[in-house]
Design an enzyme around this catalytic site. Structure first.
Site, PDB file in Angstrom:
ATOM      1  N   CYS A  35       0.867  -1.163  -0.154  1.00  0.00           N
ATOM      2  CA  CYS A  35      -0.027   0.186   0.015  1.00  0.00           C
ATOM      3  C   CYS A  35       1.141   1.254  -0.053  1.00  0.00           C
ATOM      4  CB  CYS A  35      -0.875   0.025   1.328  1.00  0.00           C
ATOM      5  SG  CYS A  35      -1.980   1.401   1.609  1.00  0.00           S
ATOM      6  N   GLY A  36       0.206   2.417  -0.457  1.00  0.00           N
ATOM      7  CA  GLY A  36       1.077   3.628  -0.497  1.00  0.00           C
ATOM      8  C   GLY A  36       1.419   4.174   1.180  1.00  0.00           C
TER       9      GLY A  36
END
Length: 163
Positions: A35-36
């Protein structure tokens, strides 16, 4: 029901009743490795290292419900977290945080602390819940709220004596 009435299975398959953590401040976070916001693992670990001795327990809950960003098996998740971010805080088994298969603890959290505009659903990875020593849900924080931003609240809760 209360937070202490729930149990979790660790990423290693052990069952831990949350009653074992009674009297501790809890920071619970749904996590994902691709995930970012994955860099928040490092900040969560810093909080864990700094405050575990004063009564903070950080628990990560790997979840694959958002963009399939936690596709790995338990051993892969644990290895990634340890080698990439030095994670030593507790990780649960991979869970769902929304829907019919949501972990009962996360169902409880979302029922008792809705998000923006009263929404109960978790919207994305790295949503955090801060719980007092007495098991009161103090706050729900979205992924844009960094773990560092919670440091003052955590320090205040740690200074309060358990009743």
């Amino acid at each position: 029901m209360a937070i202490s009435d729930f149990s979790l299975n660790t990423i290693n398959g052990q069952t831990i009743p949350l009653s074992e953590l009674s009297g501790r401040v809890l920071l619970l976070c749904n996590t994902a490795s691709e995930c970012g916001f994955t860099k928040q693992y490092a900040a969560l670990e810093r909080l864990h290292q700094r405050y575990q001795g004063e009564g903070l327990s950080v628990i990560g809950f790997p979840c694959n419900q958002f963009g399939q960003q936690e596709p790995g098996q338990p051993v892969d998740i644990q290895q990634f977290c340890q080698t990439r971010y030095g994670v030593s805080f507790l990780l649960s088994e991979k869970i769902d945080v929304n829907g019919h298969n949501a972990h009962p603890l996360w169902h409880y959290l979302t029922e008792h602390k809705p998000g923006i505009l009263g929404s109960k659903a978790i919207k994305w990875n790295f949503t955090k819940f801060l719980i007092s020593r007495e098991g009161v849900i103090i706050g729900r924080y979205g992924p844009l709220t960094s773990p560092e931003a919670l440091q003052g609240r955590i320090e205040k809760l740690l200074q309060e004596k358990s009743s």
